[in-house]
Design an enzyme around this catalytic site. Structure first.
Site: not given
Length: 305
Positions: A64, A67, A189, A241, A259
């Site tokens: 992630s 992103k 993605y 998050y 992760v």
């Protein structure tokens, strides 16, 4: 400025003496096979100094963290128009949550949730003839390292088990916020999340966020200073998050986790630091990575606050 090499070595040796809590991201089979006791750190400064310790040369899956880079590619092209498709508010929910999408009419709360990154991937398909190549070219260029690659085994592993992301993409598509085919969006993605980097490469990639949107050699201008400020703000408020507030409170730097066990953080005008340790806490963030960065900013007093 403190003796950064000495500081990171002292913190590293302190951390590895203590029990390593958490679990690796076993829901992605390729990530489950990683040595969970690894810990690597690399800090790069805007004036070209590099400090490192531990397993800093071992490659891991960016996940992630990418992103932020996907968003940078889109933001560079679209500017403020981008925020019509995705918000900039902390979600307060898990990274793979579907919970708020229906009430928000398919517009993700922020670009660093899985939903947000899927929408950004859709936008990139519209903006670039080959967004996959644009992504890897950008990473190789700003890091100065052409050896960075897509890990096809990790990508295949995610595609085989990514049912939640498939659900997210189809749900957003049904609400009118995905233009392209769901499979095309998800393939982009998953491929970008699979990119393999080490701590040094990752720290160098993120150095432009500490340098007003351009690499210190001035060869790459990714964002203008105003955009860079906003990207750092989103990293601070949304990069972890439903643990973003805790990270801001304990560490006090803009950053992003993945992760794969990586965390990268920046101190504007000064440095970028990448930490990797695969065991994740219950929020999906590296247990030792968080501990390291908290100790680092406490010891050095180097934070944005």
């Amino acid at each position: 400025m403190p003796d950064l090499q000495n500081v990171i070595e002292l913190i590293y040796h302190d951390i590895i003496k203590h029990k390593n809590y958490g679990e690796v991201a076993s829901y992605i089979p390729e990530l489950a096979a990683v040595d969970s006791e690894k810990l690597g750190v690399c800090l790069t400064t805007v004036d070209g100094q590099v400090f490192h310790v531990g397993d800093w040369q071992d490659r891991f899956s960016i996940q992630s963290i990418v992103k932020v880079l996907l968003l940078s590619l889109a933001y560079n092209k679209l500017g403020g128009q981008l925020w019509q498709r995705v918000g900039v508010e902390p979600s307060g929910t898990a990274f793979n949550s579907l919970g708020t999408l229906e009430n928000d009419e398919g517009i993700p709360r922020n670009p660093f949730s899985n939903a947000g990154a899927i929408v950004i991937s859709d936008i990139l398909i519209d903006l670039y003839e080959d967004p996959r190549q644009a992504m890897i070219d950008m990473i190789r260029s700003v890091s100065g390292d052409p050896s960075i690659y897509f890990d096809t085994k990790v990508a295949a592993s995610e595609k085989a088990e990514g049912f939640r992301n498939v659900a997210l993409a189809n749900f957003i598509k049904s609400l009118g916020n995905i233009n392209n085919g769901v499979d095309d969006v998800l393939n982009l993605y998953f491929d970008c999340c699979s990119i393999a980097v080490n701590c040094e490469q990752l720290a160098k990639v993120f150095l432009f966020f500490a340098n007003n949107g351009q690499t210190p050699d001035m060869n790459n201008v990714l964002l203008n200073p105003s955009q860079t400020k906003r990207m750092n703000a989103i990293m601070l408020t949304c990069g972890f998050y439903d643990e973003a507030g805790d990270f801001a409170y304990k560490v006090g730097l803009p950053g992003k986790s993945g992760v794969g066990g990586g965390i990268v953080a920046v101190l504007p005008k000064h440095f970028s630091i990448a930490v990797w340790s695969p065991r994740l806490n219950e929020k999906g963030n590296s247990y030792r990575g968080l501990k390291f960065l908290e100790k680092f900013t406490t010891e050095t007093k180097l934070s944005i606050f």
